[in-house]
Design an enzyme around this catalytic site. Sequence first.
Site, PDB file in Angstrom:
ATOM      1  N   GLU A 143       0.829  -1.197   0.000  1.00 30.55           N
ATOM      2  CA  GLU A 143       0.000   0.000   0.000  1.00 30.55           C
ATOM      3  C   GLU A 143       0.869   1.254   0.000  1.00 30.55           C
ATOM      4  O   GLU A 143       1.995   1.249   0.510  1.00 30.55           O
ATOM      5  CB  GLU A 143      -0.929   0.009   1.226  1.00 30.55           C
ATOM      6  CG  GLU A 143      -1.971  -1.102   1.187  1.00 30.55           C
ATOM      7  CD  GLU A 143      -2.832  -1.175   2.438  1.00 30.55           C
ATOM      8  OE1 GLU A 143      -4.044  -1.408   2.299  1.00 30.55           O
ATOM      9  OE2 GLU A 143      -2.300  -1.007   3.554  1.00 30.55           O
ATOM     10  N   CYS A 156       3.554   8.569   0.956  1.00 28.05           N
ATOM     11  CA  CYS A 156       4.094   7.571   1.890  1.00 28.05           C
ATOM     12  C   CYS A 156       4.216   6.258   1.120  1.00 28.05           C
ATOM     13  O   CYS A 156       3.210   5.714   0.656  1.00 28.05           O
ATOM     14  CB  CYS A 156       3.159   7.433   3.088  1.00 28.05           C
ATOM     15  SG  CYS A 156       3.657   6.181   4.291  1.00 28.05           S
ATOM     16  N   CYS A 163       6.221  -6.868   6.962  1.00 30.01           N
ATOM     17  CA  CYS A 163       7.328  -6.376   7.780  1.00 30.01           C
ATOM     18  C   CYS A 163       7.693  -7.458   8.789  1.00 30.01           C
ATOM     19  O   CYS A 163       6.807  -8.124   9.335  1.00 30.01           O
ATOM     20  CB  CYS A 163       6.929  -5.089   8.506  1.00 30.01           C
ATOM     21  SG  CYS A 163       8.261  -4.366   9.498  1.00 30.01           S
ATOM     22  N   CYS A 167       6.457  -5.179  15.640  1.00 25.25           N
ATOM     23  CA  CYS A 167       6.033  -4.242  16.683  1.00 25.25           C
ATOM     24  C   CYS A 167       4.545  -4.474  16.964  1.00 25.25           C
ATOM     25  O   CYS A 167       3.730  -4.439  16.032  1.00 25.25           O
ATOM     26  CB  CYS A 167       6.277  -2.807  16.239  1.00 25.25           C
ATOM     27  SG  CYS A 167       8.017  -2.448  15.889  1.00 25.25           S
ATOM     28  N   CYS A 170       1.554  -2.159  15.621  1.00 30.22           N
ATOM     29  CA  CYS A 170       1.556  -1.811  14.195  1.00 30.22           C
ATOM     30  C   CYS A 170       0.928  -2.942  13.393  1.00 30.22           C
ATOM     31  O   CYS A 170       1.340  -4.105  13.502  1.00 30.22           O
ATOM     32  CB  CYS A 170       2.995  -1.569  13.729  1.00 30.22           C
ATOM     33  SG  CYS A 170       3.158  -1.275  11.954  1.00 30.22           S
ATOM     34  N   CYS A 398      -0.380   6.075   9.997  1.00 23.98           N
ATOM     35  CA  CYS A 398       0.831   5.390  10.454  1.00 23.98           C
ATOM     36  C   CYS A 398       0.472   4.173  11.301  1.00 23.98           C
ATOM     37  O   CYS A 398      -0.333   4.264  12.231  1.00 23.98           O
ATOM     38  CB  CYS A 398       1.700   6.336  11.280  1.00 23.98           C
ATOM     39  SG  CYS A 398       2.512   7.600  10.309  1.00 23.98           S
TER      40      CYS A 398
END
Length: 430
Positions: A143, A156, A163, A167, A170, A398
Amino acid sequence: MNIPEDPTDRTAAPTPVALSTNPDLSREAVPGQKVALAPGQLQMRPSRRGKPPVHLADLSLEERIAAVEEMGLPGFRAKQLSVHYFEHFTTDPDDLTDLPKERRDELVEKFFPPLLTQVSRQSADHGATQKFLWQLFDGPMVESVLMRYSDRNTLCISSEAGCGMNCPFCATGQMGLTRNLSAAEILEQVRIANRMLARGELPGGTGRVNNIVFMGMGEPLANYRPVATVCRRLNAPAPEGFGMGARHITVSTVGLAPAVRKLTAEKIPVTLAVSLHAPDDALRDELVPINTRFDVDEILDAAWEYFETTGRRVSIEYALIRDINDQAHRAQLLADRLIAKGGAHWIHVNPIPLNPVKGSKWTASDPRVEKRFVEILRDNGISATIRDTRGSDIDGACGQLAAEVIESDTHREDREARVARVEAIAAAGD
């Protein structure tokens, strides 16, 4: 970065890791198998190694010239192709009117293989925020988010599909890492956004991308070489690249200190953003598991060296999570640790109200707590600004980008146990 390999049998299915074990774990994912990372587990290698076809944007101008000449064409055709891509933002053979008509399709096939296919586009903030879902040539999804302001257009971009940093607050971090993106796959996100803006296909009229932030899916510095190449292409004057000023390019990291030092040596003065999220190692070990390898002192040392070398002030990103890392004493500890590295002038802190993530009980701090957190930093002479959040209602803010999130019962139990552990550590520090 020299990361030891895990001796686990790579043909066996991954098993959850108990909270009592060492959280500093890394394994190579089982090829083709979806990943659900256990608490604290890092995935440093992708589960898929699909290699996209070589694209013009992967090549330097000299390499483009050599490739064109191999086709029996004069080298200046490479510059013409580059102008179309980096200045006109097009790969359509019908637009390449200065190239031999009988060779256009062949040139497009060789230099502009399709890398991204738009799956969906969502709009928020009265059209000022646009989130794009792209399918890569081999199937994974990524994305990117375009944010239009009165004086600039910020894109962005994603550098990885998924990933591996895990974390817990997230959404992307819960996906695991499918694969790294090539330089051209990253640059295509920019080129397509520029094309849409130039043609007035997006709300707000014509324009072009003014700012790039590597804050989409993935840990940029875990995909180091393509990301460094992208920074050079973004910064290089047209037709070598997009001709953007280095200060309009921001590369974020959760704390890969050796890679920060490599970026320092590149001598491209982009803005470095360090996603710190906690000033104390005990809490940061849980919120940002890479901290078990490169702790707060080490990543701040690397960031300070970046500032000293480039003269570029470092951004410290700090997601404010209610009752977890937003206490006044942590604001003061953050100020103390930053100042101890080199004073108050070398950093700017961006506290970010946590954006809600599906399945998580954590939420943003109370606005009064946010205000007090910023006041403490400013009282210590540190520049700090609450970052504007965009696109949360379309999961485009974010920490919310997640083209696909895997949630098995076992993974949910692990996640809930980890949440309890983080909360216990946060409370113990009060």
